[in-house]
Design an enzyme around this catalytic site. Structure first.
Site, short mmCIF file in Angstrom:
data_model
loop_
_atom_site.label_atom_id
_atom_site.label_comp_id
_atom_site.label_asym_id
_atom_site.label_seq_id
_atom_site.Cartn_x
_atom_site.Cartn_y
_atom_site.Cartn_z
N GLN A 183 -2.94 3.06 5.39
CA GLN A 183 -3.69 2.09 4.61
C GLN A 183 -3.47 0.69 5.17
OE1 GLN A 183 -2.04 3.31 0.75
NE2 GLN A 183 -4.12 3.81 0.12
N VAL A 220 0.87 -1.17 0.00
CA VAL A 220 0.00 0.00 0.00
C VAL A 220 0.91 1.22 0.00
CG1 VAL A 220 -2.01 -1.07 1.10
CG2 VAL A 220 -0.22 -0.06 2.52
N SER A 221 0.35 2.37 -0.37
CA SER A 221 1.19 3.55 -0.55
C SER A 221 1.49 4.31 0.72
CB SER A 221 0.53 4.51 -1.55
OG SER A 221 0.41 3.87 -2.80
N THR A 222 0.57 4.30 1.68
CA THR A 222 0.77 5.12 2.87
C THR A 222 0.61 4.30 4.14
OG1 THR A 222 -1.56 5.78 2.97
CG2 THR A 222 -0.07 7.20 1.70
#
Length: 187
Positions: free
Chosen positions: A14, A9-11
């Site tokens: 998340q 996931v990007s952050t």
């Protein structure tokens, strides 16, 4: 043949649990997960560990190809590395299986759309920033360097650029830019 899973996931806020559950359900014995952007490969230590560990006959399983990379070039580079090693790539939510001609074709199409989505998001972000600047809402990052303080330390306290840089936690080159007439020569 061993199935290895990769979730991303990007952050930090998340959740990886849905991807990890899908990878376990697909039969992955080992799952590596990380919370990093997919727009670049640097800093993605879990992916790099997997890439070093994979051997001929293994399969790398992901939930969707945008979890692996957000640019077509990175995606193609990764698949090329996997192919050289004799490793196939499969996605649980998309008909991607690089061991088949159809899977490879679908993979290439999805890669184009993943990059397109990233580019659209970047354009929308830039448009939003431009609109906010016009309204006077967005002023950008606050400057880290106070040129007046740099000049005061240099002229009043007679500190050298190196000492000023250390004290303010900035680069010495930034000090020189704030001191007209020093031309990179420490005084």
């Amino acid at each position: 043949m061993t199935l290895y899973g990769y979730a991303r996931v990007s952050t930090g806020d998340q959740d990886l649990s849905v991807q990890e559950a899908a990878l376990r359900a697909a039969g992955c014995q080992v799952i590596r997960s990380e919370k990093k952007t997919g727009t670049q490969r640097e800093g993605r230590s879990e992916l790099n560990i997997l890439l070093q560990f994979l051997r001929a006959g293994d399969t790398l399983v992901i939930s969707r190809i945008d979890r692996l990379a957000r640019s077509l070039k990175d995606l193609q580079d990764l698949v090329h590395e996997l192919k050289i090693k004799g490793v196939t790539l499969k996605a649980t939510e998309q008909p991607v299986d690089t061991s088949t001609a159809t899977g490879k074709a679908f993979f290439d199409m999805l890669g184009v759309f993943a990059e397109f989505e990233t580019n659209l998001r970047r354009e929308r972000q830039m448009e939003g920033i431009a609109a906010a600047k016009q309204r006077g809402v967005y002023t950008g990052r606050k400057p880290k360097i106070d040129p007046d303080e740099v000049r005061r330390l240099h002229l009043e306290e007679k500190l050298s650029p190196s000492v000023i840089a250390r004290r303010l936690g900035i680069a010495r080159s930034s000090v020189y830019r704030s001191l007209p007439g020093t031309h990179g020569v420490e005084t």
